[in-house]
Motif scaffolding. Structure first.
Motif, PDB file in Angstrom:
ATOM      1  N   LEU A  96     -12.612  -5.554  11.967  1.00 31.02           N
ATOM      2  CA  LEU A  96     -12.907  -5.889  13.366  1.00 31.02           C
ATOM      3  C   LEU A  96     -14.347  -6.340  13.539  1.00 31.02           C
ATOM      4  O   LEU A  96     -14.633  -7.280  14.294  1.00 31.02           O
ATOM      5  N   GLN A  97     -15.265  -5.699  12.849  1.00 34.93           N
ATOM      6  CA  GLN A  97     -16.677  -6.043  13.007  1.00 34.93           C
ATOM      7  C   GLN A  97     -17.021  -7.396  12.408  1.00 34.93           C
ATOM      8  O   GLN A  97     -18.023  -8.003  12.783  1.00 34.93           O
ATOM      9  N   LEU A  98     -16.181  -7.876  11.483  1.00 36.83           N
ATOM     10  CA  LEU A  98     -16.447  -9.161  10.843  1.00 36.83           C
ATOM     11  C   LEU A  98     -15.684 -10.315  11.468  1.00 36.83           C
ATOM     12  O   LEU A  98     -15.806 -11.449  11.036  1.00 36.83           O
ATOM     13  N   GLN A  99     -14.880 -10.035  12.486  1.00 41.74           N
ATOM     14  CA  GLN A  99     -14.134 -11.103  13.145  1.00 41.74           C
ATOM     15  C   GLN A  99     -15.065 -12.054  13.856  1.00 41.74           C
ATOM     16  O   GLN A  99     -16.014 -11.638  14.521  1.00 41.74           O
ATOM     17  N   GLU A 100     -14.755 -13.321  13.718  1.00 43.36           N
ATOM     18  CA  GLU A 100     -15.511 -14.334  14.444  1.00 43.36           C
ATOM     19  C   GLU A 100     -15.048 -14.354  15.890  1.00 43.36           C
ATOM     20  O   GLU A 100     -13.915 -14.005  16.211  1.00 43.36           O
ATOM     21  N   CYS A 101     -15.942 -14.778  16.755  1.00 41.90           N
ATOM     22  CA  CYS A 101     -15.565 -14.916  18.160  1.00 41.90           C
ATOM     23  C   CYS A 101     -14.652 -16.129  18.314  1.00 41.90           C
ATOM     24  O   CYS A 101     -14.939 -17.208  17.787  1.00 41.90           O
ATOM     25  N   VAL A 102     -13.574 -15.974  19.016  1.00 43.21           N
ATOM     26  CA  VAL A 102     -12.602 -17.046  19.210  1.00 43.21           C
ATOM     27  C   VAL A 102     -12.738 -17.595  20.625  1.00 43.21           C
ATOM     28  O   VAL A 102     -12.902 -16.829  21.572  1.00 43.21           O
ATOM     29  N   PRO A 103     -12.716 -18.906  20.811  1.00 39.31           N
ATOM     30  CA  PRO A 103     -12.784 -19.455  22.160  1.00 39.31           C
ATOM     31  C   PRO A 103     -11.692 -18.892  23.041  1.00 39.31           C
ATOM     32  O   PRO A 103     -10.602 -18.553  22.580  1.00 39.31           O
ATOM     33  N   ALA A 104     -12.010 -18.766  24.323  1.00 36.56           N
ATOM     34  CA  ALA A 104     -11.048 -18.182  25.260  1.00 36.56           C
ATOM     35  C   ALA A 104      -9.774 -19.022  25.343  1.00 36.56           C
ATOM     36  O   ALA A 104      -8.681 -18.494  25.459  1.00 36.56           O
ATOM     37  N   ASN A 105      -9.902 -20.369  25.277  1.00 37.20           N
ATOM     38  CA  ASN A 105      -8.735 -21.248  25.365  1.00 37.20           C
ATOM     39  C   ASN A 105      -8.734 -22.218  24.188  1.00 37.20           C
ATOM     40  O   ASN A 105      -9.143 -23.373  24.307  1.00 37.20           O
ATOM     41  N   PRO A 106      -8.338 -21.755  23.010  1.00 39.73           N
ATOM     42  CA  PRO A 106      -8.334 -22.651  21.846  1.00 39.73           C
ATOM     43  C   PRO A 106      -7.340 -23.788  22.029  1.00 39.73           C
ATOM     44  O   PRO A 106      -6.310 -23.632  22.665  1.00 39.73           O
ATOM     45  N   ARG A 152     -22.607  -6.442   9.247  1.00 40.56           N
ATOM     46  CA  ARG A 152     -22.830  -7.890   9.198  1.00 40.56           C
ATOM     47  C   ARG A 152     -23.841  -8.238   8.095  1.00 40.56           C
ATOM     48  O   ARG A 152     -23.664  -9.190   7.343  1.00 40.56           O
ATOM     49  N   ARG A 153     -24.898  -7.464   8.018  1.00 42.85           N
ATOM     50  CA  ARG A 153     -25.969  -7.781   7.059  1.00 42.85           C
ATOM     51  C   ARG A 153     -25.509  -7.596   5.614  1.00 42.85           C
ATOM     52  O   ARG A 153     -25.881  -8.361   4.730  1.00 42.85           O
ATOM     53  N   GLN A 154     -24.673  -6.597   5.353  1.00 41.69           N
ATOM     54  CA  GLN A 154     -24.271  -6.307   3.984  1.00 41.69           C
ATOM     55  C   GLN A 154     -23.196  -7.254   3.466  1.00 41.69           C
ATOM     56  O   GLN A 154     -23.136  -7.523   2.269  1.00 41.69           O
ATOM     57  N   VAL A 155     -22.346  -7.746   4.348  1.00 43.84           N
ATOM     58  CA  VAL A 155     -21.178  -8.509   3.903  1.00 43.84           C
ATOM     59  C   VAL A 155     -21.418 -10.003   3.896  1.00 43.84           C
ATOM     60  O   VAL A 155     -21.067 -10.698   2.949  1.00 43.84           O
ATOM     61  N   LEU A 156     -21.999 -10.539   4.958  1.00 43.87           N
ATOM     62  CA  LEU A 156     -22.125 -11.983   5.082  1.00 43.87           C
ATOM     63  C   LEU A 156     -23.065 -12.537   4.020  1.00 43.87           C
ATOM     64  O   LEU A 156     -24.148 -12.008   3.786  1.00 43.87           O
ATOM     65  N   ARG A 157     -22.638 -13.608   3.375  1.00 44.93           N
ATOM     66  CA  ARG A 157     -23.403 -14.161   2.265  1.00 44.93           C
ATOM     67  C   ARG A 157     -24.489 -15.121   2.736  1.00 44.93           C
ATOM     68  O   ARG A 157     -25.577 -15.161   2.181  1.00 44.93           O
TER      69      ARG A 157
END
Length: 393
Positions: free
Chosen positions: A48-58, A306-311
């Protein structure tokens, strides 16, 4: 006598009656049970913490031209998750869209969901259905390797520090002891924490994965590359961010736990509770204080993950405050509390299980010590004692 003084004297009595080894055994038993119960919540929290924000109306996929592909004929049973839409359920997805040519109705239906979890239960359902039930315990091995020594250092260290601190305040003493104990244990197991977090972030949608062993080896290879390119110090990457989360959490947790136990001790009326009462009281106090501490420190947990996982990291984001400001600016305040649900459930259950088994373990150890130290009589001495008692009567 004040509550703080009675609490300190109670701790001193416990410390004199229980050996350090017995405390270590109590911490190990709690760690084993806690890891089995809490790992699934941790997996969902990380996703859940690594999910990207999705536009409200894709935009619907139908608005994009889909080239005609020379696909083999598929039966109706082959469509759906197994054929065209498996990747959209898992995080991170290995594809951008689920392309099924003239079967694009399936793709349109699943595009709005993609790999995102709408909540804790939704995460459990999707991971179990699409990756297998065992994926919920991904990272259990490094979790056990990490939590057992960590909890031994943490809990035994807290007990010793709590009674060694000359401060008699029932608020400051657990706050200081909890913070220092967590600092020691976190530093010791930080490389295992980094490996576990990366392993739990890997989803089965990755095309290179065929089993949990593949996920483990992929994570291991990634860590080796990181160490080779950036040095051994990279294993402690995010330690400062982890301390931002763990030290305040422990300070709040132990302060709340001591306060809850003081309230519950009033119902004991000065008597020593049995194992069952000790378990219930410690479980309740641990769950309440753990939930509150988890809520307060969730933004730090999001930043740490976020800091530990994202490359592709921004070097300027090594500062926790700068990282939290960036998340708040881009995702809003809800972004700082992403994964709050599974984190609070995991932490409350984890704290309750760990502290209750630890306290019961100490209680059993003290009782065993008392029995072993009680005077033993030979049969003749027992007969003489009974005869003397009857004569006196």
């Amino acid at each position: 006598m004040s509550s703080s003084t009675s609490s300190a004297s109670r701790g001193s009595q416990e410390l004199s009656g229980i050996t350090t080894f017995q405390r270590m055994l109590s911490a190990c038993s709690g760690s084993l049970i806690n890891s089995l119960v809490a790992t699934p919540f941790d997996v969902i929290r990380v996703r859940l913490q690594l999910q990207e924000c999705v536009p409200a109306n894709p935009s619907p996929l139908k608005s994009y031209p889909l080239p005609e592909l020379n696909l083999p004929k598929l039966t109706t049973a082959d469509l759906g998750v197994k054929a065209c839409c498996r990747d959209v359920f898992s995080m991170p997805s290995s594809v951008d869209y689920c392309v099924a040519s003239h079967f694009d109705e399936c793709a349109v239906q699943q595009y709005s969901q993609r790999q995102l979890f709408s909540g804790t239960w939704d995460g459990f359902t999707k991971v179990s259905r699409n990756e297998g039930i065992t994926a919920l315990w991904r990272g259990l091995s490094p979790t056990l390797v990490m939590t057992i020594p960590s909890n031994v250092i943490y809990f035994v260290g807290y007990d010793h520090l709590r009674n060694a601190i000359p401060i008699q305040s029932s608020t400051l003493a657990p706050l200081i002891a909890g913070g220092f104990a967590r600092m020691l244990s976190t530093t010791a197991v930080s490389p295992f924490e980094l490996f576990r977090t990366r392993l739990q972030s890997v989803a089965s949608s990755n095309q290179q994965l065929r089993s949990s062993r593949d996920a483990f080896l992929m994570t291991w290879d990634g860590v080796k590359v990181m160490v080779r390119e950036q040095g051994i110090g990279a294993l402690w990457r995010g330690l400062a961010l982890t301390l931002w989360r763990d030290v305040p959490f422990s300070a709040v947790y132990w302060t709340g736990y001591e306060k809850c136990r003081q309230v519950l001790d009033r119902y004991n009326n000065g008597r020593t509770p049995g194992e069952a009462e000790t378990f219930v009281q410690a479980f309740a106090a641990g769950a309440l204080s753990g939930s509150f501490a988890a809520f307060v420190t969730t933004p730090f947990d999001v930043g740490k993950t976020r800091r530990q996982v994202l490359r592709n990291r921004d070097p300027t984001m090594d500062s926790m405050l700068a990282l939290l400001r960036k998340i708040a600016k881009e995702e809003g305040i809800p972004g700082l509390f992403r994964g709050l649900g599974p984190r609070m459930m995991k932490v409350s259950v984890s704290c309750a299980i760990m502290i209750s088994f630890y306290e019961v373990g100490k209680h059993l150890s003290m009782r065993s010590n008392e029995k072993s130290q009680s005077p033993k009589f030979s049969p003749h001495e027992k007969e003489d004692e009974i005869l003397m008692a009857s004569t006196a009567d």
